[in-house]
Design a protein around this motif. Structure first.
Motif, PDB file in Angstrom:
ATOM      1  N   ALA A  44       0.842  -1.201   0.000  1.00 34.26           N
ATOM      2  CA  ALA A  44       0.000   0.000   0.000  1.00 34.26           C
ATOM      3  C   ALA A  44       0.878   1.253   0.000  1.00 34.26           C
ATOM      4  CB  ALA A  44      -0.908  -0.002   1.219  1.00 34.26           C
ATOM      5  N   ARG A  45       0.437   2.286  -0.690  1.00 43.63           N
ATOM      6  CA  ARG A  45       1.249   3.491  -0.893  1.00 43.63           C
ATOM      7  C   ARG A  45       1.841   4.067   0.402  1.00 43.63           C
ATOM      8  NH1 ARG A  45      -0.027   9.074  -0.947  1.00 43.63           N
ATOM      9  NH2 ARG A  45      -2.248   8.604  -0.727  1.00 43.63           N
ATOM     10  N   PRO A  46       1.059   4.227   1.485  1.00 42.13           N
ATOM     11  CA  PRO A  46       1.655   4.842   2.680  1.00 42.13           C
ATOM     12  C   PRO A  46       2.749   4.005   3.323  1.00 42.13           C
ATOM     13  CG  PRO A  46      -0.749   4.871   2.779  1.00 42.13           C
ATOM     14  CD  PRO A  46      -0.367   3.946   1.674  1.00 42.13           C
ATOM     15  N   PHE A  47       2.797   2.696   2.980  1.00 41.70           N
ATOM     16  CA  PHE A  47       3.709   1.794   3.673  1.00 41.70           C
ATOM     17  C   PHE A  47       4.821   1.259   2.773  1.00 41.70           C
ATOM     18  CE2 PHE A  47      -0.525   1.331   5.764  1.00 41.70           C
ATOM     19  CZ  PHE A  47      -0.210   2.133   6.852  1.00 41.70           C
ATOM     20  N   LEU A  48       4.951   1.833   1.601  1.00 41.48           N
ATOM     21  CA  LEU A  48       6.126   1.524   0.795  1.00 41.48           C
ATOM     22  C   LEU A  48       7.362   2.070   1.501  1.00 41.48           C
ATOM     23  CD1 LEU A  48       4.722   2.374  -2.761  1.00 41.48           C
ATOM     24  CD2 LEU A  48       5.050   0.094  -1.757  1.00 41.48           C
ATOM     25  N   PRO A  49       8.491   1.406   1.374  1.00 39.18           N
ATOM     26  CA  PRO A  49       9.674   1.802   2.158  1.00 39.18           C
ATOM     27  C   PRO A  49      10.021   3.285   2.089  1.00 39.18           C
ATOM     28  CG  PRO A  49      10.075  -0.297   1.088  1.00 39.18           C
ATOM     29  CD  PRO A  49       8.745   0.187   0.566  1.00 39.18           C
ATOM     30  N   ASN A  51       8.088   5.713   1.742  1.00 42.99           N
ATOM     31  CA  ASN A  51       7.038   6.578   2.289  1.00 42.99           C
ATOM     32  C   ASN A  51       6.866   6.457   3.802  1.00 42.99           C
ATOM     33  OD1 ASN A  51       6.273   7.750  -0.134  1.00 42.99           O
ATOM     34  ND2 ASN A  51       4.783   6.129  -0.604  1.00 42.99           N
ATOM     35  N   LEU A  52       7.575   5.544   4.449  1.00 40.31           N
ATOM     36  CA  LEU A  52       7.321   5.278   5.865  1.00 40.31           C
ATOM     37  C   LEU A  52       7.566   6.497   6.740  1.00 40.31           C
ATOM     38  CD1 LEU A  52       8.739   1.663   6.384  1.00 40.31           C
ATOM     39  CD2 LEU A  52       6.378   2.373   5.991  1.00 40.31           C
ATOM     40  N   SER A  53       8.633   7.212   6.522  1.00 41.84           N
ATOM     41  CA  SER A  53       8.929   8.381   7.358  1.00 41.84           C
ATOM     42  C   SER A  53       7.852   9.444   7.196  1.00 41.84           C
ATOM     43  CB  SER A  53      10.295   8.965   7.001  1.00 41.84           C
ATOM     44  OG  SER A  53      11.319   8.049   7.307  1.00 41.84           O
ATOM     45  N   HIS A  54       7.426   9.648   5.974  1.00 43.57           N
ATOM     46  CA  HIS A  54       6.371  10.631   5.714  1.00 43.57           C
ATOM     47  C   HIS A  54       5.068  10.212   6.384  1.00 43.57           C
ATOM     48  CE1 HIS A  54       4.082  13.708   3.690  1.00 43.57           C
ATOM     49  NE2 HIS A  54       3.301  12.799   3.115  1.00 43.57           N
ATOM     50  N   THR A  55       4.734   8.929   6.308  1.00 44.30           N
ATOM     51  CA  THR A  55       3.506   8.420   6.931  1.00 44.30           C
ATOM     52  C   THR A  55       3.550   8.601   8.446  1.00 44.30           C
ATOM     53  OG1 THR A  55       3.150   6.819   5.155  1.00 44.30           O
ATOM     54  CG2 THR A  55       2.101   6.354   7.274  1.00 44.30           C
ATOM     55  N   TYR A  96       6.615  -3.553  13.051  1.00 41.92           N
ATOM     56  CA  TYR A  96       7.831  -3.148  13.764  1.00 41.92           C
ATOM     57  C   TYR A  96       8.341  -1.800  13.259  1.00 41.92           C
ATOM     58  CZ  TYR A  96      12.771  -3.122  15.053  1.00 41.92           C
ATOM     59  OH  TYR A  96      14.016  -2.763  15.516  1.00 41.92           O
ATOM     60  N   GLN A  97       8.378  -1.630  11.947  1.00 45.49           N
ATOM     61  CA  GLN A  97       8.865  -0.386  11.371  1.00 45.49           C
ATOM     62  C   GLN A  97       7.962   0.795  11.715  1.00 45.49           C
ATOM     63  OE1 GLN A  97       9.038  -2.219   7.362  1.00 45.49           O
ATOM     64  NE2 GLN A  97      11.087  -1.332   7.226  1.00 45.49           N
ATOM     65  N   MET A  98       6.646   0.533  11.805  1.00 41.71           N
ATOM     66  CA  MET A  98       5.680   1.600  12.054  1.00 41.71           C
ATOM     67  C   MET A  98       5.298   1.731  13.532  1.00 41.71           C
ATOM     68  SD  MET A  98       5.044   3.259   9.299  1.00 41.71           S
ATOM     69  CE  MET A  98       3.630   4.150   9.929  1.00 41.71           C
ATOM     70  N   GLU A  99       5.926   0.915  14.384  1.00 41.57           N
ATOM     71  CA  GLU A  99       5.646   0.942  15.826  1.00 41.57           C
ATOM     72  C   GLU A  99       4.179   0.659  16.124  1.00 41.57           C
ATOM     73  OE1 GLU A  99       7.787   4.186  17.967  1.00 41.57           O
ATOM     74  OE2 GLU A  99       8.409   4.785  15.938  1.00 41.57           O
ATOM     75  N   VAL A 100       3.654  -0.351  15.439  1.00 44.09           N
ATOM     76  CA  VAL A 100       2.277  -0.807  15.625  1.00 44.09           C
ATOM     77  C   VAL A 100       2.306  -2.047  16.511  1.00 44.09           C
ATOM     78  CG1 VAL A 100       0.210  -1.684  14.453  1.00 44.09           C
ATOM     79  CG2 VAL A 100       1.597   0.113  13.378  1.00 44.09           C
ATOM     80  N   PRO A 101       1.475  -2.124  17.545  1.00 41.68           N
ATOM     81  CA  PRO A 101       1.607  -3.226  18.506  1.00 41.68           C
ATOM     82  C   PRO A 101       1.086  -4.574  18.035  1.00 41.68           C
ATOM     83  CG  PRO A 101      -0.203  -1.782  19.143  1.00 41.68           C
ATOM     84  CD  PRO A 101       0.504  -1.116  18.000  1.00 41.68           C
ATOM     85  N   TYR A 102       0.126  -4.596  17.072  1.00 41.69           N
ATOM     86  CA  TYR A 102      -0.543  -5.848  16.741  1.00 41.69           C
ATOM     87  C   TYR A 102      -0.666  -6.055  15.236  1.00 41.69           C
ATOM     88  CZ  TYR A 102      -2.283  -4.910  21.484  1.00 41.69           C
ATOM     89  OH  TYR A 102      -2.382  -4.593  22.810  1.00 41.69           O
ATOM     90  N   ILE A 103      -0.660  -7.335  14.839  1.00 46.98           N
ATOM     91  CA  ILE A 103      -1.197  -7.722  13.541  1.00 46.98           C
ATOM     92  C   ILE A 103      -2.331  -8.709  13.789  1.00 46.98           C
ATOM     93  CG2 ILE A 103       1.073  -7.430  12.472  1.00 46.98           C
ATOM     94  CD1 ILE A 103       0.878 -10.594  11.958  1.00 46.98           C
ATOM     95  N   ARG A 104      -3.271  -8.768  12.839  1.00 47.27           N
ATOM     96  CA  ARG A 104      -4.426  -9.669  12.962  1.00 47.27           C
ATOM     97  C   ARG A 104      -4.359 -10.763  11.904  1.00 47.27           C
ATOM     98  NH1 ARG A 104      -9.610  -8.987  10.818  1.00 47.27           N
ATOM     99  NH2 ARG A 104      -8.450  -8.668   8.846  1.00 47.27           N
ATOM    100  N   VAL A 105      -4.648 -12.010  12.348  1.00 52.15           N
ATOM    101  CA  VAL A 105      -4.751 -13.152  11.439  1.00 52.15           C
ATOM    102  C   VAL A 105      -6.032 -13.913  11.777  1.00 52.15           C
ATOM    103  CG1 VAL A 105      -2.243 -13.326  11.229  1.00 52.15           C
ATOM    104  CG2 VAL A 105      -3.431 -14.732  12.925  1.00 52.15           C
TER     105      VAL A 105
END
Length: 273
Positions: A44-49, A51-55, A96-105
């Protein structure tokens, strides 16, 4: 407790509008389930390498957090098992890169004619491998109460096979109640030691006939679920899952998101632990 919504709510909004509306309405954060039509979040555009700092900067400027990255991973089918395991690991890396605590499966199903114990073992193996992969990155892998694993006695059989504290549960309050008619008190009693994140939704009807509706307009005991969480010290997210992506006939996101934050401020804010 903090208030968020999933991007399923607004599938046609560009990323910048999602952030602007979340900030304007007073949300604490957002949960990512697809952005601008891309469901594999690493693409996804906001999470391309690049773009991460900008996001990250856009989120910080608006006082927002991302609470969870929602994958499409299901682990009941051996033919897709490796593919989804890799998607899960990619999501962990992004979290990890975005400092998000969870992923869902998901579990997700017990296919007819297959040995349930083998499916349970397969799901547990996937959670164990992802949990170990995620642990040193400060990320937790959450299995949602969804599909055949919304039946919590079955879900518990999976969790009891997983010896990893970076694996937990995303409690979707609709599915166990509406699909298997579990009293919410029973669901919570079984899962309370595992719940790290919560999806809020409401519906009318039962089983396959249940139809999503605005929170507070259906017959899911929403406030009772939140009361149970509050009484036991839950300080996590109460995330609206308005499935506009899958059900285009639902009310438009602007209406649904405004109504949910209004409901949350009225009914959740004063609950006592």
């Amino acid at each position: 407790m903090k208030i968020s919504f999933t991007t399923l709510s607004c599938p046609d909004w560009p990323w910048e509008r999602i952030l602007d509306e979340a900030s304007r309405l007073g949300y604490d954060g957002i949960e990512i389930r697809g952005v601008e039509g891309e469901m594999y979040l690493n693409r996804a555009r906001p999470f391309l390498p690049h773009n991460l700092s900008h996001t990250k900067r856009l989120l910080k400027e608006r006082g927002l957090a991302i609470c969870c990255l929602d994958t499409s991973c299901v682990f009941h089918d051996r033919s897709t098992y490796s593919t989804y395991l890799q998607e899960g690991k990619d999501a962990v890396d992004l979290a990890y890169q975005m400092e998000v605590p969870y992923i869902r499966v998901f579990g997700n199903n017990v296919p007819e004619g297959q040995d349930e114990s083998e499916i349970i073992d397969m799901v547990a193996d996937a959670l164990s491998e992802l949990g170990v992969y995620a642990k040193d990155k400060g990320v937790s892998v959450l299995i949602e109460t969804h599909g055949d694993f919304a039946r919590t006695d079955r879900l518990l059989k999976v969790l009891e096979k997983v010896d990893c504290d970076s694996v937990g549960v995303l409690w979707d309050i609709n599915h166990p109640y509406k699909t298997f008619k579990e009293p919410v008190e029973q669901t919570y009693a079984r899962l309370k030691g595992y719940i790290k994140h919560t999806h809020i939704k409401d519906s009318l009807g039962w089983g396959r006939d249940a139809r999503l509706c605005m929170v507070g307009k259906g017959d899911v005991p929403v406030t009772r679920c939140v009361e149970l969480l509050s009484q036991n010290g839950y300080e996590g997210w109460l995330s609206l899952e308005w499935e506009k992506k899958w059900h285009p006939e639902l009310e438009e996101p602007k209406i649904a998101l405004e109504e949910y934050i209004r409901y949350a401020k009225k009914y959740f804010a004063n609950l006592k632990s």
